[in-house]
Write a protein that holds these residues in place. Structure first.
Motif, PDB file in Angstrom:
ATOM      1  N   GLU A 299       0.946  -1.180  -0.036  1.00  0.00           N
ATOM      2  CA  GLU A 299       0.026  -0.036   0.052  1.00  0.00           C
ATOM      3  C   GLU A 299       0.863   1.310  -0.118  1.00  0.00           C
ATOM      4  OE1 GLU A 299      -3.817   1.790   2.756  1.00  0.00           O
ATOM      5  OE2 GLU A 299      -2.094   0.423   3.416  1.00  0.00           O
ATOM      6  N   ARG A 300       2.034   1.090   0.717  1.00  0.00           N
ATOM      7  CA  ARG A 300       2.821   2.440   0.857  1.00  0.00           C
ATOM      8  C   ARG A 300       3.678   2.647  -0.409  1.00  0.00           C
ATOM      9  NH1 ARG A 300       1.794   4.578   5.892  1.00  0.00           N
ATOM     10  NH2 ARG A 300       1.034   3.001   7.369  1.00  0.00           N
TER      11      ARG A 300
ATOM     12  N   PRO B  71     -15.609   6.807  10.487  1.00  0.00           N
ATOM     13  CA  PRO B  71     -14.230   7.683   9.869  1.00  0.00           C
ATOM     14  C   PRO B  71     -13.759   7.164   8.764  1.00  0.00           C
ATOM     15  CG  PRO B  71     -13.693   6.627  11.964  1.00  0.00           C
ATOM     16  CD  PRO B  71     -15.084   6.342  11.857  1.00  0.00           C
ATOM     17  N   ASP B  72     -13.181   7.645   7.781  1.00  0.00           N
ATOM     18  CA  ASP B  72     -12.334   7.120   6.656  1.00  0.00           C
ATOM     19  C   ASP B  72     -10.962   6.802   6.993  1.00  0.00           C
ATOM     20  OD1 ASP B  72     -14.654   7.425   4.993  1.00  0.00           O
ATOM     21  OD2 ASP B  72     -14.498   9.470   4.580  1.00  0.00           O
TER      22      ASP B  72
ATOM     23  N   ASP C 253      -4.074   7.131   7.662  1.00  0.00           N
ATOM     24  CA  ASP C 253      -4.172   5.973   7.112  1.00  0.00           C
ATOM     25  C   ASP C 253      -5.764   5.454   6.826  1.00  0.00           C
ATOM     26  OD1 ASP C 253      -1.405   5.163   6.986  1.00  0.00           O
ATOM     27  OD2 ASP C 253      -1.582   4.500   9.090  1.00  0.00           O
ATOM     28  N   PRO C 254      -6.025   5.098   5.520  1.00  0.00           N
ATOM     29  CA  PRO C 254      -7.406   4.826   5.367  1.00  0.00           C
ATOM     30  C   PRO C 254      -7.957   3.724   5.868  1.00  0.00           C
ATOM     31  CG  PRO C 254      -6.100   4.330   3.628  1.00  0.00           C
ATOM     32  CD  PRO C 254      -5.211   4.909   4.564  1.00  0.00           C
TER      33      PRO C 254
ATOM     34  N   ASP D 141     -13.787  -2.410   1.138  1.00  0.00           N
ATOM     35  CA  ASP D 141     -13.632  -1.288   0.501  1.00  0.00           C
ATOM     36  C   ASP D 141     -12.516  -0.352   1.127  1.00  0.00           C
ATOM     37  OD1 ASP D 141     -15.264  -2.229  -1.587  1.00  0.00           O
ATOM     38  OD2 ASP D 141     -17.014  -1.304  -0.630  1.00  0.00           O
ATOM     39  N   ILE D 142     -11.531   0.279   0.306  1.00  0.00           N
ATOM     40  CA  ILE D 142     -10.641   1.310   0.889  1.00  0.00           C
ATOM     41  C   ILE D 142     -10.600   2.508   0.003  1.00  0.00           C
ATOM     42  CG2 ILE D 142      -8.787   0.137  -0.125  1.00  0.00           C
ATOM     43  CD1 ILE D 142      -7.430   0.794   2.905  1.00  0.00           C
ATOM     44  N   ALA D 143     -10.601   3.622   0.450  1.00  0.00           N
ATOM     45  CA  ALA D 143     -10.650   5.153  -0.316  1.00  0.00           C
ATOM     46  C   ALA D 143      -9.249   5.202  -0.615  1.00  0.00           C
ATOM     47  CB  ALA D 143     -11.439   6.042   0.556  1.00  0.00           C
TER      48      ALA D 143
END
Length: 232
Positions: free
Chosen positions: A24-25, A128-129, A135-136, A143-145
């Motif tokens: 992800e990073r 919260p997002d 961090d999302p 699902d992840i924004a």
């Protein structure tokens, strides 16, 4: 009869979470040595665990090759990340923890709380997002924004943007950033890059209309901050 899916073991959850986080990073291909460094274990320990995760259908890895998650592995990683990041958010918002204290606490709690409990936390906090480090937070459906951002260390001179994410793996670094007044939501502008000196010269503005404060960041700190260019 309990139809709740069986979770992977604590060790398996830790490994798939680390693999997902490294992917992800965007720090490059996920390798055994990179995972060993992140987990503070020997390469041989990582290799042994990867064989088990491959047998469980959570990971794809060929000898001397890079590591990736299967669909099932990604689902497991997102589940534990949701627990971890919501727990961090709850600890900060409701129990007064600082952002440098919550990572280790959430590392323990994420393996013992139920998904029902975490869903209640999410509802209580207003779904919260992102967590306190930007961090999302994955949804209950996995699902992840996505958010356009770049590492501060990669930003060219003259780039301005809002700090949207901070690497939370090093509590000492988080305390350092807090001490020099850099946090989520602040605007930074890259004034000068000094790669041979190992530093980035920036100015920081806490809010619109506030005075700008010059800062010199080492590359370790600059590589831990993501900004949204043009978000100022």
């Amino acid at each position: 009869m309990d139809n709740t899916p069986t979770r992977p073991s604590t060790s398996a959850e830790d490994y798939v979470k680390v693999i997902y986080d490294l992917q992800e990073r965007g720090t490059g291909p996920v390798t055994i040595s990179g995972m060993a460094e992140r987990l503070s274990v020997a390469n041989s320990s990582v290799s042994s665990m990867l064989r088990k995760l491959t047998d469980l259908g959570l990971v794809e890895h060929r000898r001397y090759g890079t590591v990736s998650l299967t669909e099932a592995g990604t689902k497991a990683a997102l589940s534990v990340l949701r627990r971890h990041r919501l727990l961090e958010t709850y600890l900060v918002a409701e129990l007064g923890y600082s952002w440098d204290e919550v990572h280790d606490e959430a590392e323990i709690l994420e393996h013992v709380v139920s998904d029902k409990f975490v869903d209640r936390i999410a509802a209580h906090l207003g779904d919260p997002d992102v967590d306190p480090h930007g961090d999302p937070i994955p949804s209950a459906e996995g699902d992840i924004a996505e958010r356009a951002s770049v590492l501060l260390s990669d930003a060219v001179e003259g780039t301005s943007g809002v700090v949207v994410r901070v690497n939370d793996n090093d509590p000492e670094l988080l305390r350092y950033l807090a001490d020099i007044g850099i946090g989520i939501g602040m605007t930074v502008t890259v004034v000068e890059r000094q790669p041979y000196a190992g530093s980035v010269q920036i100015v920081v503005r806490a809010r619109a209309g506030a005075d700008e404060r010059p800062r010199s960041l080492g590359l370790v700190a600059a590589e831990a901050l993501w900004i949204e260019p043009g978000g100022a």
